[in-house]
Design a protein around this motif. Structure first.
Motif, short mmCIF file in Angstrom:
data_model
loop_
_atom_site.label_atom_id
_atom_site.label_comp_id
_atom_site.label_asym_id
_atom_site.label_seq_id
_atom_site.Cartn_x
_atom_site.Cartn_y
_atom_site.Cartn_z
N UNK A 98 3.20 1.63 3.98
CA UNK A 98 3.71 2.72 3.15
C UNK A 98 3.69 4.06 3.88
N UNK B 171 -9.02 -9.09 -0.95
CA UNK B 171 -7.65 -8.55 -0.95
C UNK B 171 -7.58 -7.16 -0.33
N UNK C 168 5.02 9.64 -5.87
CA UNK C 168 4.38 8.79 -4.87
C UNK C 168 5.09 7.45 -4.80
N UNK D 144 -4.03 2.96 -5.80
CA UNK D 144 -3.09 2.36 -6.75
C UNK D 144 -2.61 0.99 -6.32
N UNK D 145 -2.63 0.71 -5.03
CA UNK D 145 -2.14 -0.59 -4.56
C UNK D 145 -3.03 -1.71 -5.10
N UNK D 146 -4.33 -1.56 -4.94
CA UNK D 146 -5.24 -2.61 -5.44
C UNK D 146 -5.13 -2.76 -6.94
N UNK E 91 5.16 3.81 -3.71
CA UNK E 91 4.11 2.85 -3.37
C UNK E 91 4.63 1.43 -3.54
N UNK E 92 4.33 0.60 -2.60
CA UNK E 92 4.64 -0.83 -2.68
C UNK E 92 3.35 -1.58 -2.98
N UNK E 93 3.47 -2.67 -3.69
CA UNK E 93 2.28 -3.43 -4.06
C UNK E 93 2.15 -4.74 -3.30
N UNK F 205 -0.71 -2.81 3.20
CA UNK F 205 0.32 -2.13 2.41
C UNK F 205 0.25 -0.63 2.65
N UNK G 159 -2.49 -2.07 -8.78
CA UNK G 159 -1.21 -2.72 -9.07
C UNK G 159 -1.28 -4.22 -8.85
N UNK H 205 -9.11 0.77 1.69
CA UNK H 205 -7.89 0.94 0.89
C UNK H 205 -7.80 2.31 0.23
N UNK I 228 -4.42 -4.68 0.90
CA UNK I 228 -4.24 -3.31 0.43
C UNK I 228 -4.14 -2.35 1.61
#
Lengths: 180, 206
Positions: B172, B161, B26, A44-46, B28-30, B168, A48, B132, B165
């Motif tokens: 998290x 990226x 859940x 979900x991070x990618x 979650x931080x982005x 993060x 988002x 990720x 990920x």
């Protein structure tokens, strides 16, 4: 639409051909969305971060919407994908996925218009026919999927679908006939 | 309203509810959170991440002492320009310094965020391979090896990226992993500079 419905439930050769075509489109379109939804839910991070890059909402003030979209979009895709594959509420699933595809195409067009390009996460990490970075290829790709969704919306699920028993009683998209 | 529209709205509503339930379940931080300024001789005790922030401009103090894990309100405010810059991107040269330190005292781990094929073809010596997608569960490697460690994440290069990920994901996990850095120019720049590399699967970190 009525003609295709008849073709879908009749025993004729054309009805069978349509059922085969519809089944193939349902499995392909539904399978693509099931897989892409699963991949997005795994990371979900990618997803988002990709949503933020589209700039559909302000990431600073509407972070809660992004967080909701990160989970709601894949779950909706998953549910509609399963519906398509099973032939359950096929037209409705095709309608929802078609609307989603149309929305994605608008967003992609806006990004390309801004001169930007990034890995959109449109189908998670699944690469269909286009490279990872957004380009006009993605518009064509989504256009083909949208066309399939529209064909299923208009033509129905075909013979081999869970929808079939209810569809034969009620015309799709219409109200049930009133009793005499 | 036609049955079709009812069904479509129902599908959307079910998807929304499933999404809401999943998002509540859940946290979650982005965005990666800035690290406190690195303490070169930091012990392996718990070093909490910088104060939690949304958006692109976390306001971490520029030079907190290791014991400065108090509330953000106690920290001296930083100039806006410094506060808004990510402090986790490092050069290959800086990454090499950290790698050397890791060889001496075992306090630094490198994490390769690329796919397995790329990792097998070549990776930083001693790196572990974490993608990720591994953070949908609790990646065992990260839990076993990384708490209390300084971590350098890398992938292909600046345009990739996945390293963010993974960073993060590690933050998290809230297992005291960090400080975490990203080698911004990626693996190829590391290899081109003649730094230690290895090939083969990640068998060193089961």
């Amino acid at each position: 639409m009525t003609t295709r419905d008849t073709l879908g439930t009749s025993g004729g050769g054309r009805g069978r051909n349509w059922s085969i075509a519809a089944m193939a489109m349902r499995v392909l379109l539904g399978g693509v969305f099931i897989y892409s939804a699963w991949v997005k839910l795994q990371d979900p991070v990618s997803f988002g971060q990709a949503i933020e890059k589209f700039r559909a909402v302000d990431p600073d003030r509407q972070a809660h919407l992004i967080k909701l979209a990160v989970f709601a979009i894949p779950w909706t895709e998953m549910i509609c994908g399963v519906g398509l594959v099973l032939g359950l509420w096929t037209r409705a699933a095709a309608l929802v996925l078609g609307l989603a595809l149309a929305g994605f195409m608008v967003l992609i067009y806006q990004v390309l218009n801004r001169g930007e390009s990034f890995d959109c996460g449109c189908f998670g990490r699944l690469r269909l026919a286009c490279p990872s970075k957004l380009s006009s290829c993605n518009l064509w790709q989504d256009g083909v999927l949208l066309a399939m969704a529209l064909v299923l919306l208009a033509g129905g699920p075909g013979r081999w679908a869970l929808d079939r028993p209810s569809q034969s009683r009620h015309p799709a998209g219409g109200t049930p006939p009133t009793p005499a | 309203m036609p049955r079709l529209v009812y069904q479509a709205l129902s599908l959307i509503a079910i998807g929304l509810m499933a999404g809401i339930a999943h998002s509540c379940n859940r946290e979650v931080e982005f965005h990666p959170r800035n690290n406190p300024e690195p303490a070169p001789t930091a012990p392996a005790e718990h070093t909490p991440a910088a104060p939690q922030n949304n958006g692109s401009g976390p306001a971490a103090p520029p030079d907190p002492k290791p014991q400065e894990s108090t509330k953000p309100a106690d920290a001296k405010p930083t100039p806006p320009s410094a506060a808004n810059q990510p402090n986790y991107f490092i050069t290959v040269a800086r990454a090499r310094e950290l790698w050397d330190r890791g060889q001496r005292d075992g306090s630094v781990f490198f994490v390769d965020a690329r796919n397995q094929e790329s990792f097998v073809r070549g990776h930083v010596t001693g790196a572990m391979n974490i993608l990720p997608g591994a953070f949908s569960g609790n990646p065992q490697q990260a839990s076993n090896y990384l708490p209390g460690m300084t971590v350098v994440v890398y992938c292909v290069g600046r345009e990739c990226t996945d390293s963010e990920a993974v960073m993060i994901g590690l933050q998290n996990m809230k297992k005291g992993i960090g400080p975490i850095y990203i080698m911004h120019d990626g693996y190829q720049a590391w290899a081109d500079a003649g730094n230690p590399t290895a090939t083969g699967p990640d068998n060193d970190h089961p």
